[in-house]
Design an enzyme around this catalytic site. Sequence first.
Site, PDB file in Angstrom:
ATOM      1  N   HIS A 333       0.763  -1.275  -0.214  1.00 49.53           N
ATOM      2  CA  HIS A 333      -0.094   0.047   0.023  1.00 49.53           C
ATOM      3  C   HIS A 333       0.863   1.215   0.099  1.00 49.53           C
ATOM      4  O   HIS A 333       0.384   2.335   0.126  1.00 49.53           O
ATOM      5  CB  HIS A 333      -0.796   0.150   1.198  1.00 49.53           C
ATOM      6  CG  HIS A 333      -2.248  -0.745   1.120  1.00 49.53           C
ATOM      7  ND1 HIS A 333      -3.271  -0.401   0.416  1.00 49.53           N
ATOM      8  CD2 HIS A 333      -2.266  -1.993   1.517  1.00 49.53           C
ATOM      9  CE1 HIS A 333      -4.334  -1.120   0.477  1.00 49.53           C
ATOM     10  NE2 HIS A 333      -3.698  -2.288   1.239  1.00 49.53           N
ATOM     11  N   LYS A 521      -8.645  14.059   3.627  1.00 51.20           N
ATOM     12  CA  LYS A 521      -7.748  12.985   3.630  1.00 51.20           C
ATOM     13  C   LYS A 521      -6.883  12.916   5.015  1.00 51.20           C
ATOM     14  O   LYS A 521      -7.068  14.147   5.357  1.00 51.20           O
ATOM     15  CB  LYS A 521      -6.700  12.927   2.238  1.00 51.20           C
ATOM     16  CG  LYS A 521      -6.074  14.348   2.202  1.00 51.20           C
ATOM     17  CD  LYS A 521      -5.233  14.315   1.112  1.00 51.20           C
ATOM     18  CE  LYS A 521      -6.181  14.310  -0.277  1.00 51.20           C
ATOM     19  NZ  LYS A 521      -6.282  13.041  -0.966  1.00 51.20           N
ATOM     20  N   ARG A 522      -6.136  11.989   5.329  1.00 54.89           N
ATOM     21  CA  ARG A 522      -5.338  12.115   6.487  1.00 54.89           C
ATOM     22  C   ARG A 522      -4.547  13.035   6.345  1.00 54.89           C
ATOM     23  O   ARG A 522      -4.010  13.524   5.461  1.00 54.89           O
ATOM     24  CB  ARG A 522      -4.485  10.630   6.599  1.00 54.89           C
ATOM     25  CG  ARG A 522      -5.550   9.601   7.255  1.00 54.89           C
ATOM     26  CD  ARG A 522      -6.272   9.928   8.529  1.00 54.89           C
ATOM     27  NE  ARG A 522      -5.632  10.100   9.643  1.00 54.89           N
ATOM     28  CZ  ARG A 522      -5.179   9.416  10.567  1.00 54.89           C
ATOM     29  NH1 ARG A 522      -5.676   8.185  10.714  1.00 54.89           N
ATOM     30  NH2 ARG A 522      -4.263   9.580  11.719  1.00 54.89           N
ATOM     31  N   LYS A 527       0.951  14.458   1.766  1.00 59.97           N
ATOM     32  CA  LYS A 527      -0.132  14.802   1.283  1.00 59.97           C
ATOM     33  C   LYS A 527      -0.436  16.353   0.808  1.00 59.97           C
ATOM     34  O   LYS A 527      -1.270  16.859   0.149  1.00 59.97           O
ATOM     35  CB  LYS A 527      -1.426  14.557   1.999  1.00 59.97           C
ATOM     36  CG  LYS A 527      -1.577  12.876   1.915  1.00 59.97           C
ATOM     37  CD  LYS A 527      -2.800  12.342   2.745  1.00 59.97           C
ATOM     38  CE  LYS A 527      -2.782  10.969   2.964  1.00 59.97           C
ATOM     39  NZ  LYS A 527      -3.667  10.606   1.597  1.00 59.97           N
ATOM     40  N   THR A 629      -8.114   6.972  -2.848  1.00 55.90           N
ATOM     41  CA  THR A 629      -9.706   6.501  -3.189  1.00 55.90           C
ATOM     42  C   THR A 629     -10.510   7.604  -2.933  1.00 55.90           C
ATOM     43  O   THR A 629     -11.593   7.649  -3.586  1.00 55.90           O
ATOM     44  CB  THR A 629     -10.024   5.286  -2.329  1.00 55.90           C
ATOM     45  OG1 THR A 629      -9.737   5.778  -0.883  1.00 55.90           O
ATOM     46  CG2 THR A 629      -9.347   4.197  -2.478  1.00 55.90           C
ATOM     47  N   LYS A 633     -13.915   8.983  -5.120  1.00 54.32           N
ATOM     48  CA  LYS A 633     -15.144   9.404  -4.302  1.00 54.32           C
ATOM     49  C   LYS A 633     -15.706  10.589  -4.972  1.00 54.32           C
ATOM     50  O   LYS A 633     -16.876  10.785  -5.376  1.00 54.32           O
ATOM     51  CB  LYS A 633     -15.159   9.554  -3.180  1.00 54.32           C
ATOM     52  CG  LYS A 633     -14.753   8.241  -2.343  1.00 54.32           C
ATOM     53  CD  LYS A 633     -14.445   8.465  -0.821  1.00 54.32           C
ATOM     54  CE  LYS A 633     -13.879   7.319  -0.231  1.00 54.32           C
ATOM     55  NZ  LYS A 633     -13.027   7.582   1.078  1.00 54.32           N
TER      56      LYS A 633
HETATM   57  C1  LIG Z   1     -11.751   7.673   1.403  1.00 51.19           C
HETATM   58  C2  LIG Z   1     -11.551   8.005   2.732  1.00 51.19           C
HETATM   59  C3  LIG Z   1     -10.025   8.148   2.989  1.00 51.19           C
HETATM   60  C4  LIG Z   1      -8.906   7.957   1.906  1.00 51.19           C
HETATM   61  O1  LIG Z   1      -8.770   9.251   1.356  1.00 51.19           O
HETATM   62  P1  LIG Z   1      -7.423   9.637   0.367  1.00 51.19           P
HETATM   63  O2  LIG Z   1      -7.675  10.899  -0.064  1.00 51.19           O
HETATM   64  O3  LIG Z   1      -7.505   8.636  -0.696  1.00 51.19           O
HETATM   65  O4  LIG Z   1      -6.179   9.588   1.234  1.00 51.19           O
HETATM   66  C5  LIG Z   1      -9.649   8.511   4.292  1.00 51.19           C
HETATM   67  N1  LIG Z   1     -10.601   8.485   5.266  1.00 51.19           N
HETATM   68  C6  LIG Z   1     -11.786   8.246   5.264  1.00 51.19           C
HETATM   69  C7  LIG Z   1     -12.747   8.796   6.381  1.00 51.19           C
HETATM   70  C8  LIG Z   1     -12.307   8.083   3.909  1.00 51.19           C
HETATM   71  O5  LIG Z   1     -13.789   8.008   3.555  1.00 51.19           O
END
Ligand SMILES: *Cc1c(COP(=O)(O)O)cnc(C)c1O
Length: 785
Positions: A333, A521-522, A527, A629, A633
């Site tokens: 990952h 995102k985190r 990032k 991911t 979305k």
């Molecule tokens: C989809 C999702 C992530 C992943 O987000 P990235 O932008 O791909 O890092 C992290 N936290 C939550 C709550 C999510 O729904």
Amino acid sequence: MNKEELKLSIERTIKVKYGKTLDKALDYEIFNALSLSLLENIVDDWNETTELYAKGKQAYYFSAEYLMGRALGNNLISMGVYDEVRELLEELNININKIEEIEEDAGLGNGGLGRLSACFMDSAATMEIPLIGYGLRYNNGLFNQYVEDGFQVEDGDYWLKYGDPWSIRKESETQVIHFEDMDVKAVPYDMPIIGYGTRNVNTLRLWKAEPLKEFDFKLFNDQKYDEAIRLKNRAEDITRVLYPNDSTEEGKLLRLKQQYLLVSASIKDIIKKHKEKFGTVTKRLGELNAVQLNDTHPTLGIPELIRILVDEEGLTFDESLSIAKCMFSYTNHTILAEALEKWDITLIKELFPRILEVIQEIDKRFIAELKAAGYSGNAIKDYRIIYKKQARMANLAIHVGSAVNGVAKLHTDILKETELKNWYELYPEKFQNKTNGITPRRWLRLCNPELSSLITEVLGNEDWVRDLSLLKNLEKYVNDKSVLNKFMSIKHKKKEQLAEYVKENEGVTIDPDSLFDIQIKRLHEYKRQLLNAFYILDLYYRVKEDSNMDIPKITFLFGAKAFPGYKRAKAIVKFINEIANLVNNDKTINGKIKVVFVQNYRVSYAEKLCPAADISKQISTAGKEASGTGNMKLMLNGAPTFGTLDGANVEIVNESGRENNFIFGLEVEDIEELGKNYNPKDYYEKNPSLKRVVDALVDGTFDDGGSGDFEDLFDSLLEEGDQYYLLADFQSFKETEDKVFEAYKDKEEWAKKCFLNTCNAGIFSSDRTILEYAREIWMVERKSL
Ligand SMILES: *Cc1c(COP(=O)(O)O)cnc(C)c1O
């Protein structure tokens, strides 16, 4: 489902569980009663599915994290009864949204990796794939986050406070897990994973650690009360809390115990079922079961399987190893060095000495093989599973696993060409790509019913919910004004809904007519939320200097949790909030810019943010984000990506067209070329607007509460070489934002960009991903009830 029966079942459940009538029931009581009544309707299908799958080859997803979010709304959609139940509740004077909102998120994961396992569970059930999820039932999920005085504050997440109506405790399938210092029970809690458009119901089995004995009566009788419950607590500690993966020293021992409990209980469960069918263990075990390791966290499953086969089932080491080679596969990952798990062998020895022996034996045989194949000294060193008194979990997983996969094309290429180059040369046949995906049920059908209705109306049916590639058929309406207008008015409606929620939860008023630019995102340096923050501050300064500056009214939204031990990430949270404070309270800019850091970003918040985005910010340093991911979305809900060519952004742009997204910054090759010659000071000195915002960290513009945090951020850029290339990418970021503003002026052209993103998101369904795993790694067949 019969409405009248459901109503009676809810009333009955309220009566026996809470001792009252429905009209007096509290929201959470209704939530529980409704959930239990729905569960009653799927239990028979659930058991039948389990039996059906058990007849043939099965796959198992081993993951330390499942970021499930809420269950009720999703299950109503999967069961196809959402509207029916909404109407029933309406008749009873109950608002379904209130009941949905009372549910706590099951936040048993940190971020993308945990959310991926949750999407996979949903997709496997819907695609009718015999996949069982194994994980841990943490009493406390990922911490809750608040912002106080601009700083992140953490609080425990006891998600079980209202109960957990969707899980069934299977006491009789308990396993006993042996640690050198204690034995504990692992008790399974099964969650139904309800397929959409099928009767299949898959299983997510989460293990909870409990003491063998509830308490020591003799100690209690001797009035040693604390002692009496000490052992109980020690056992329960193992699954008490999900670790935020911020690798501090404390907690390491417990984390290793967690990992072992997960794999030991799951492997024993698999072997038990195999023996119930066949009596003994033979090599058929490997032929009938495939285990996917979600990152290296469950890699101890390999030596645990071999230990059991050799010590308890009487197989030879060679036979056992070859069964393991057949059964396991590994998903990588990340290429961030901090995430490559290594365990001190002293720790492994302390907790489970026999497991260490097994790992050493695997290592020994592997070295012999390498020598026989002509490898020597230095070359062998990098392959070693045990090296410098540490066990390297990725090496164990790659050597034994039958497949190794990356999670986006670019990521897999980087693994093959750089990070795992030596392994790719040794085992080229093992390497595969499986680009991540997201479930269309939660990330469109549930979170955006308005857009879902429009899609169904235009396409003529709801087939797209199970086959997202059908969205491509929308593309021919790209010049249809009526469709585009409806599409954009839905976007506006979702922005209004979000604005209302943000007002309620953050106390900030935002304008749905402004451009919603969203980064969720985190929080991590790679990032680059800090780059976004710098840009916003620069924009603010420019608007202040020139009140006529031609930009659309814009709202920047951030959502991000920072690991509690990650000081710089927390400093960035504070910095963003300082900027928000400055910008939102400056009357002279007429509200042209707003900045909101939403608290406690989690799955249920993401469901509100994604449909409301005008821009999806995906700005990681090229090469660092394995896939992402969140990007999928937002794309699915019709937001163009503002991003670097990193992770799955590359594939997103390929699908929807570069002209419908906003790509900026250095690419992987540029960064390789810049390499050691990169000098962030050059960019800083030569670009006054960049210098101005970077200096704001240290020139007294903002207050970090005397923590020195902002100075540390400043040093990370100018003293420590800016390892994530923020300064190098600033100018390109800025110019690309100008392109966004220009494009946003032409409402029709803008609508087309958004629409084409939705039309071309089909490939990012996790249904596609899970079918690829099933066909190309696990070799399991679809099976329908
Ligand atoms: C989809 C999702 C992530 C992943 O987000 P990235 O932008 O791909 O890092 C992290 N936290 C939550 C709550 C999510 O729904």
